[in-house]
Design a protein around this motif. Structure first.
Motif, PDB file in Angstrom:
ATOM      1  N   GLY A  74       0.824  -1.199   0.000  1.00  0.00           N
ATOM      2  CA  GLY A  74       0.000   0.000   0.000  1.00  0.00           C
ATOM      3  C   GLY A  74       0.862   1.255   0.000  1.00  0.00           C
ATOM      4  O   GLY A  74       0.568   2.220  -0.717  1.00  0.00           O
ATOM      5  N   ALA A  75       1.910   1.260   0.795  1.00  0.00           N
ATOM      6  CA  ALA A  75       2.807   2.412   0.868  1.00  0.00           C
ATOM      7  C   ALA A  75       3.501   2.640  -0.472  1.00  0.00           C
ATOM      8  O   ALA A  75       3.674   3.785  -0.922  1.00  0.00           O
ATOM      9  CB  ALA A  75       3.843   2.189   1.968  1.00  0.00           C
ATOM     10  N   GLN A  76       3.882   1.558  -1.128  1.00  0.00           N
ATOM     11  CA  GLN A  76       4.529   1.669  -2.443  1.00  0.00           C
ATOM     12  C   GLN A  76       3.563   2.244  -3.476  1.00  0.00           C
ATOM     13  O   GLN A  76       3.952   3.075  -4.309  1.00  0.00           O
ATOM     14  CB  GLN A  76       5.036   0.296  -2.890  1.00  0.00           C
ATOM     15  N   ALA A  77       2.313   1.810  -3.401  1.00  0.00           N
ATOM     16  CA  ALA A  77       1.304   2.307  -4.345  1.00  0.00           C
ATOM     17  C   ALA A  77       1.057   3.795  -4.135  1.00  0.00           C
ATOM     18  O   ALA A  77       0.966   4.571  -5.105  1.00  0.00           O
ATOM     19  CB  ALA A  77       0.007   1.518  -4.175  1.00  0.00           C
ATOM     20  N   LEU A  78       0.959   4.216  -2.882  1.00  0.00           N
ATOM     21  CA  LEU A  78       0.753   5.636  -2.582  1.00  0.00           C
ATOM     22  C   LEU A  78       1.941   6.473  -3.056  1.00  0.00           C
ATOM     23  O   LEU A  78       1.771   7.553  -3.629  1.00  0.00           O
ATOM     24  CB  LEU A  78       0.543   5.834  -1.065  1.00  0.00           C
ATOM     25  N   GLU A  79       3.137   5.951  -2.848  1.00  0.00           N
ATOM     26  CA  GLU A  79       4.344   6.678  -3.282  1.00  0.00           C
ATOM     27  C   GLU A  79       4.391   6.788  -4.799  1.00  0.00           C
ATOM     28  O   GLU A  79       4.754   7.842  -5.352  1.00  0.00           O
ATOM     29  CB  GLU A  79       5.588   5.957  -2.761  1.00  0.00           C
ATOM     30  N   SER A  81      -7.512  -1.588  -4.289  1.00  0.00           N
ATOM     31  CA  SER A  81      -7.459  -2.849  -3.549  1.00  0.00           C
ATOM     32  C   SER A  81      -6.072  -3.099  -2.957  1.00  0.00           C
ATOM     33  O   SER A  81      -5.939  -3.851  -1.988  1.00  0.00           O
ATOM     34  CB  SER A  81      -7.860  -4.019  -4.456  1.00  0.00           C
ATOM     35  N   THR A  82      -5.054  -2.452  -3.531  1.00  0.00           N
ATOM     36  CA  THR A  82      -3.705  -2.577  -2.986  1.00  0.00           C
ATOM     37  C   THR A  82      -3.532  -1.671  -1.763  1.00  0.00           C
ATOM     38  O   THR A  82      -2.897  -2.046  -0.774  1.00  0.00           O
ATOM     39  CB  THR A  82      -2.652  -2.194  -4.049  1.00  0.00           C
ATOM     40  N   ILE A  83      -4.111  -0.480  -1.830  1.00  0.00           N
ATOM     41  CA  ILE A  83      -3.964   0.504  -0.747  1.00  0.00           C
ATOM     42  C   ILE A  83      -4.903   0.196   0.415  1.00  0.00           C
ATOM     43  O   ILE A  83      -4.505   0.291   1.591  1.00  0.00           O
ATOM     44  CB  ILE A  83      -4.245   1.927  -1.283  1.00  0.00           C
ATOM     45  N   PHE A  84      -6.132  -0.187   0.108  1.00  0.00           N
ATOM     46  CA  PHE A  84      -7.158  -0.345   1.141  1.00  0.00           C
ATOM     47  C   PHE A  84      -7.512  -1.803   1.402  1.00  0.00           C
ATOM     48  O   PHE A  84      -7.389  -2.663   0.518  1.00  0.00           O
ATOM     49  CB  PHE A  84      -8.441   0.383   0.721  1.00  0.00           C
ATOM     50  N   THR A  85      -7.996  -2.037   2.637  1.00  0.00           N
ATOM     51  CA  THR A  85      -8.694  -3.286   2.922  1.00  0.00           C
ATOM     52  C   THR A  85     -10.086  -3.172   2.296  1.00  0.00           C
ATOM     53  O   THR A  85     -10.483  -2.112   1.817  1.00  0.00           O
ATOM     54  CB  THR A  85      -8.836  -3.487   4.434  1.00  0.00           C
TER      55      THR A  85
END
Length: 314
Positions: free
Chosen positions: A154-159, A199-203
């Motif tokens: 999730g952190a990688q996706a946000l970055e 779906s990668t960032i959130f549950t």
């Protein structure tokens, strides 16, 4: 004495009787508030209860939950009463629904450095999509946790999307701003790519909350913010509006009558008790005399005793 005086004051100035105000003070005491805190916040409890037509217990629960959740002082309880009362008029929710949501989400929001105002805006965005009460508190808390304490992926996706959830000083940024920036970054993508990022960032629950929040337009969100910024006095104003009818006036009259009764009793209580005791003794004597056959003498004594009772009462 302070609690007693405050209950009497509320009974004389609001639609709630002194007895009801005393009940509210007792509820606040059971919530762990000191006498000073209870006296300072009972008016807000009564105002919110009257504004939303909810019980004193529910009103006290929402206010104490929100204030404590945001690690604030009960002397600021008016702020939370106004946010709940005003917010309930802005979206598809009620004082009860928003009160439960704000009190339930407050601790998590505070942990991520969110203000009560911003948290209320987020809850109103959810309310617009029929998510209120405890469900809204849980949904927003889940979305916050997903953004501010994300998984590695999730952190990688946000970055990769260029979304910063913390500022340069390491403080969590405003939740609504982060949601809007993330939504803007995803808006140019295909549905497939967008859902993959979400779906990668959130549950699952957090993603549903995010999707529902982003339905609100920028204009609607700005309206929420502006209205809440000017919410001071909203609870009291709505409370007064609720009592501006026959039922409300009769309730105020009833409260005033009880206050008058209390004032009379405090002056003449001892005399009235003595008179009542005298009348009770006369009735007991009559009962004994009837059993002993001295009925005429008993009625004469009773007549004299009740004369004394009436004289004492007057």
């Amino acid at each position: 004495e302070k609690l007693k005086a405050k209950a009497k004051e509320m009974g004389a100035t609001t639609k709630y009787t002194a007895s009801e105000a005393a009940e509210g003070l007792n509820i606040l005491a059971m919530a762990g508030l000191s006498a000073e805190e209870s006296v300072g916040s009972i008016e807000q409890v009564l105002s919110l209860a009257g504004a939303g037509a909810i019980s004193l217990e529910a009103s006290a629960s929402y206010l104490t939950g929100a204030v404590k959740g945001f690690n604030d002082e009960m002397s600021n309880s008016a702020k939370y009463a106004d946010l709940i009362a005003e917010g309930a008029t802005l979206a598809n929710t009620s004082v009860s629904g928003l009160g439960e949501a704000l009190s339930g989400a407050s601790a998590m929001a505070n942990a991520y450095n969110q203000s009560a105002e911003s948290t209320t805006v987020a809850l109103l965005r959810l309310a617009e999509q029929n998510v209120t009460g405890a469900e809204a508190a849980t949904a927003m808390s889940r979305a916050m946790a997903d953004l501010y304490t994300p998984t590695d992926k999730g952190a990688q996706a946000l970055e990769k999307l260029g979304i910063a959830t913390y500022d340069a000083n390491g403080n969590a940024r405003d939740f609504n701003d982060v949601v809007d920036e993330l939504n803007a970054a995803l808006s140019t993508m295909s549905d497939e790519e967008k859902l993959a990022y979400e779906s990668t960032i959130f549950t699952t629950f957090g993603m549903k909350a995010f999707q529902k929040m982003t339905v609100s337009t920028t204009e609607k969100v700005d309206h929420f913010k502006d209205s809440l910024a000017n919410a001071s006095g909203a609870a009291m104003q709505q409370f007064e509006t609720q009592t501006d009818n026959l039922d409300g006036k009769l309730a105020i009259l009833n409260s005033a009558l009880e206050a008058t009764g209390i004032a009379i009793y405090e002056i003449f209580g001892d005399e009235l008790k003595e008179a009542a005791e005298g009348a009770t003794e006369a009735i007991d004597a009559l009962h004994d005399s009837i059993e002993n056959g001295a009925l005429k003498e008993s009625f004469e004594n009773l007549s004299e005793s009740f004369g004394d009772f009436i004289k004492g009462a007057i």
